[in-house]
Design an enzyme around this catalytic site. Structure first.
Site, PDB file in Angstrom:
ATOM      1  N   GLU A 164       0.846  -1.203   0.000  1.00 56.35           N
ATOM      2  CA  GLU A 164       0.000   0.000   0.000  1.00 56.35           C
ATOM      3  C   GLU A 164       0.876   1.246   0.000  1.00 56.35           C
ATOM      4  O   GLU A 164       1.806   1.309   0.813  1.00 56.35           O
ATOM      5  CB  GLU A 164      -0.922  -0.037   1.221  1.00 56.35           C
ATOM      6  N   HIS A 168      -7.802   1.492   1.589  1.00 57.34           N
ATOM      7  CA  HIS A 168      -7.763   1.063   3.008  1.00 57.34           C
ATOM      8  C   HIS A 168      -8.642   1.982   3.867  1.00 57.34           C
ATOM      9  O   HIS A 168      -8.176   2.628   4.800  1.00 57.34           O
ATOM     10  CB  HIS A 168      -6.315   1.046   3.510  1.00 57.34           C
TER      11      HIS A 168
HETATM   12  P1  NAD Z   1     -10.844 -10.904  15.005  1.00 54.68           P
HETATM   13  O1  NAD Z   1      -9.591 -11.342  15.685  1.00 54.68           O
HETATM   14  O2  NAD Z   1     -11.990 -10.479  15.858  1.00 54.68           O
HETATM   15  O3  NAD Z   1     -11.371 -12.050  14.030  1.00 54.68           O
HETATM   16  C1  NAD Z   1     -10.531 -12.796  13.215  1.00 54.68           C
HETATM   17  C2  NAD Z   1     -11.125 -14.181  13.082  1.00 54.68           C
HETATM   18  O4  NAD Z   1     -10.302 -14.924  12.202  1.00 54.68           O
HETATM   19  C3  NAD Z   1     -11.181 -14.951  14.419  1.00 54.68           C
HETATM   20  O5  NAD Z   1     -12.503 -15.401  14.676  1.00 54.68           O
HETATM   21  C4  NAD Z   1     -10.240 -16.118  14.196  1.00 54.68           C
HETATM   22  O6  NAD Z   1     -10.691 -17.306  14.832  1.00 54.68           O
HETATM   23  C5  NAD Z   1     -10.302 -16.251  12.674  1.00 54.68           C
HETATM   24  N1  NAD Z   1      -9.196 -17.023  12.142  1.00 54.68           N
HETATM   25  C6  NAD Z   1      -7.943 -17.177  12.649  1.00 54.68           C
HETATM   26  N2  NAD Z   1      -7.247 -18.028  11.879  1.00 54.68           N
HETATM   27  C7  NAD Z   1      -8.067 -18.416  10.878  1.00 54.68           C
HETATM   28  C8  NAD Z   1      -7.921 -19.289   9.775  1.00 54.68           C
HETATM   29  N3  NAD Z   1      -6.780 -19.936   9.556  1.00 54.68           N
HETATM   30  N4  NAD Z   1      -8.969 -19.438   8.943  1.00 54.68           N
HETATM   31  C9  NAD Z   1     -10.139 -18.774   9.148  1.00 54.68           C
HETATM   32  N5  NAD Z   1     -10.343 -17.958  10.201  1.00 54.68           N
HETATM   33  C10 NAD Z   1      -9.313 -17.779  11.042  1.00 54.68           C
HETATM   34  O7  NAD Z   1     -10.410  -9.746  14.010  1.00 54.68           O
HETATM   35  P2  NAD Z   1     -11.367  -8.655  13.352  1.00 54.68           P
HETATM   36  O8  NAD Z   1     -11.413  -7.460  14.227  1.00 54.68           O
HETATM   37  O9  NAD Z   1     -12.627  -9.285  12.941  1.00 54.68           O
HETATM   38  O10 NAD Z   1     -10.480  -8.233  12.078  1.00 54.68           O
HETATM   39  C11 NAD Z   1     -10.441  -9.032  10.931  1.00 54.68           C
HETATM   40  C12 NAD Z   1      -9.455  -8.471   9.918  1.00 54.68           C
HETATM   41  O11 NAD Z   1      -9.869  -7.183   9.475  1.00 54.68           O
HETATM   42  C13 NAD Z   1      -8.021  -8.266  10.436  1.00 54.68           C
HETATM   43  O12 NAD Z   1      -7.122  -8.653   9.421  1.00 54.68           O
HETATM   44  C14 NAD Z   1      -7.927  -6.770  10.649  1.00 54.68           C
HETATM   45  O13 NAD Z   1      -6.613  -6.297  10.603  1.00 54.68           O
HETATM   46  C15 NAD Z   1      -8.757  -6.283   9.492  1.00 54.68           C
HETATM   47  N6  NAD Z   1      -9.283  -4.925   9.588  1.00 54.68           N
HETATM   48  C16 NAD Z   1      -9.245  -4.155   8.463  1.00 54.68           C
HETATM   49  C17 NAD Z   1      -9.780  -2.885   8.510  1.00 54.68           C
HETATM   50  C18 NAD Z   1      -9.723  -2.010   7.291  1.00 54.68           C
HETATM   51  O14 NAD Z   1      -9.520  -0.817   7.434  1.00 54.68           O
HETATM   52  N7  NAD Z   1      -9.925  -2.528   6.113  1.00 54.68           N
HETATM   53  C19 NAD Z   1     -10.369  -2.399   9.683  1.00 54.68           C
HETATM   54  C20 NAD Z   1     -10.393  -3.211  10.797  1.00 54.68           C
HETATM   55  C21 NAD Z   1      -9.843  -4.487  10.736  1.00 54.68           C
HETATM   56  C1  MLT Z   2      -7.092  -2.083  11.345  1.00 52.87           C
HETATM   57  O1  MLT Z   2      -6.442  -3.139  11.342  1.00 52.87           O
HETATM   58  O2  MLT Z   2      -7.637  -1.645  12.368  1.00 52.87           O
HETATM   59  C2  MLT Z   2      -7.256  -1.368  10.064  1.00 52.87           C
HETATM   60  O3  MLT Z   2      -6.261  -1.636   9.185  1.00 52.87           O
HETATM   61  C3  MLT Z   2      -7.655   0.034  10.173  1.00 52.87           C
HETATM   62  C4  MLT Z   2      -6.585   1.067  10.201  1.00 52.87           C
HETATM   63  O4  MLT Z   2      -6.056   1.373  11.269  1.00 52.87           O
HETATM   64  O5  MLT Z   2      -6.272   1.610   9.173  1.00 52.87           O
END
Ligand code: NAD
Ligand code: MLT
Length: 308
Positions: A258, A276
């Protein structure tokens, strides 16, 4: 005590930090600059912009905590920090609704070609036939990763009358049933789903969880979403599957690199992208800033880290 904030953080979080510490906000630093700057600081607060590498951690001579205002700590060398006794902590709850809502927004925008139609009309074209969409009602959504965000996506998709399948090795049958999700393997989801969305952390078990093999199993026209982390879906394999016509559309918020200016995904009309933005809402940014500030205050006052 001194706190360095190296990515933008909402004022609400900065105010909490400033009540207790000397706070410097310096964003956009290169690795070399951060190696110099980090000396003397007790805490480093980041979002996703700062890569906290082994070099930076080795250069830190007083650091006790790295606080991530958000979920993913994949931009921190956690092993190097742990070896030095530095706590790595995050704010995992504050942005989950925003990330789930962004995923649903991307799914609907992709289904109705909204970004493409918007660009077309603004170019003074009136092409109603070109942007024929599909309904999501009655379609099957496969959710890989049913944690905080995956579960919120499932709840919202259920409200859209979609059928739900899911894979998460750590979720119980009971929880899946509560969410209305039929548990399945990744390959079963690949075979049956009309839409597939990933919501796992980026770890070795999830890197390339959707790869050539899974794209090969999918229905023609399947639509793919990634609002979690670049690399959970193999970008080159996805590009090949779009090129071949197997994948009918993709909605991508996160990339292996990114900004993703070299990504093949930017070349397709049926791929919609955002830079993002999953957590980029006023509410989420206030939530994560407050949560991480409180965590830093707790740790530097000798208290516990809730999310280490
Ligand atoms: P979380 O930890 O609550 O959930 C992740 C889930 O993935 C858990 O239930 C876990 O059991 C599961 N998991 C672990 N290993 C696995 C596997 N091998 N196969 C399938 N599932 C598996 O996390 P979350 O808060 O739900 O976040 C999920 C993702 O979203 C993370 O990668 C986080 O960084 C990302 N995220 C992105 C943004 C964005 O801006 N786009 C914002 C917030 C979070
Ligand atoms: C996150 O993992 O929380 C997301 O990537 C959101 C961010 O901080 O940009």
């Amino acid at each position: 005590m001194k706190v360095l904030v190296s990515d933008s953080l909402s004022n609400e979080g900065l105010e909490i930090l400033k009540e207790h510490f000397n706070v410097d906000v310096c964003t956009g630093l290169s690795e070399d600059e951060l190696v110099e700057k980090i000396k003397g600081y007790d805490a480093l607060v980041i979002r996703s912009g700062t890569q906290v590498t082994q070099r930076i951690i080795e250069a830190a001579d007083n650091l006790k905590i790295i606080g991530r205002a958000g979920v993913g700590v994949d931009n921190v060398d956690v092993d190097a920090a742990t070896k030095k006794g530095i706590i790595v902590t995050n704010a995992p709850e504050g942005n989950m609704i925003s990330a789930a809502e962004h995923t649903i927004a991307m799914m609907m925008a992709m289904s109705r070609n909204i970004p493409q139609a918007n660009a077309s009309l603004k170019a003074r074209e009136w092409k109603r036939n070109k942007f024929m969409g599909v309904e999501v009602k009655g379609k099957t959504l496969g959710v890989i990763g049913l944690g905080r965000i995956g579960s919120e996506v499932a709840k919202r998709a259920s409200g859209l009358e979609m059928n739900l399948m899911g894979y998460d090795p750590f979720i119980s049958e009971k929880r899946a049933k509560e969410l209305g999700v039929k548990l399945a393997t990744v390959n079963e989801i690949a075979k049956e789903a009309d839409y597939i969305t990933v919501h796992t952390p980026l770890i070795k078990e999830t890197r390339n969880i959707l790869d050539d093999e899974q794209f090969g199993l999918m229905k023609k026209g399947v639509r793919i979403l990634n609002c979690a982390r670049g690399g959970i879906i193999n970008e080159e394999a996805l590009a090949r599957a779009i090129e071949s016509g197997k994948v009918g559309g993709a909605a991508i918020d996160v990339f292996v690199e990114e900004p993703p200016f070299g990504s093949p995904l930017l070349n397709f009309d049926n791929v919609i992208v955002t830079p993002h933005l999953g957590a980029s809402t006023q509410e989420a940014q206030v939530n994560v800033a407050i949560d991480i500030a409180k965590e830093v205050v707790s740790v530097l006052s000798g208290g516990p880290a809730k999310n280490a």
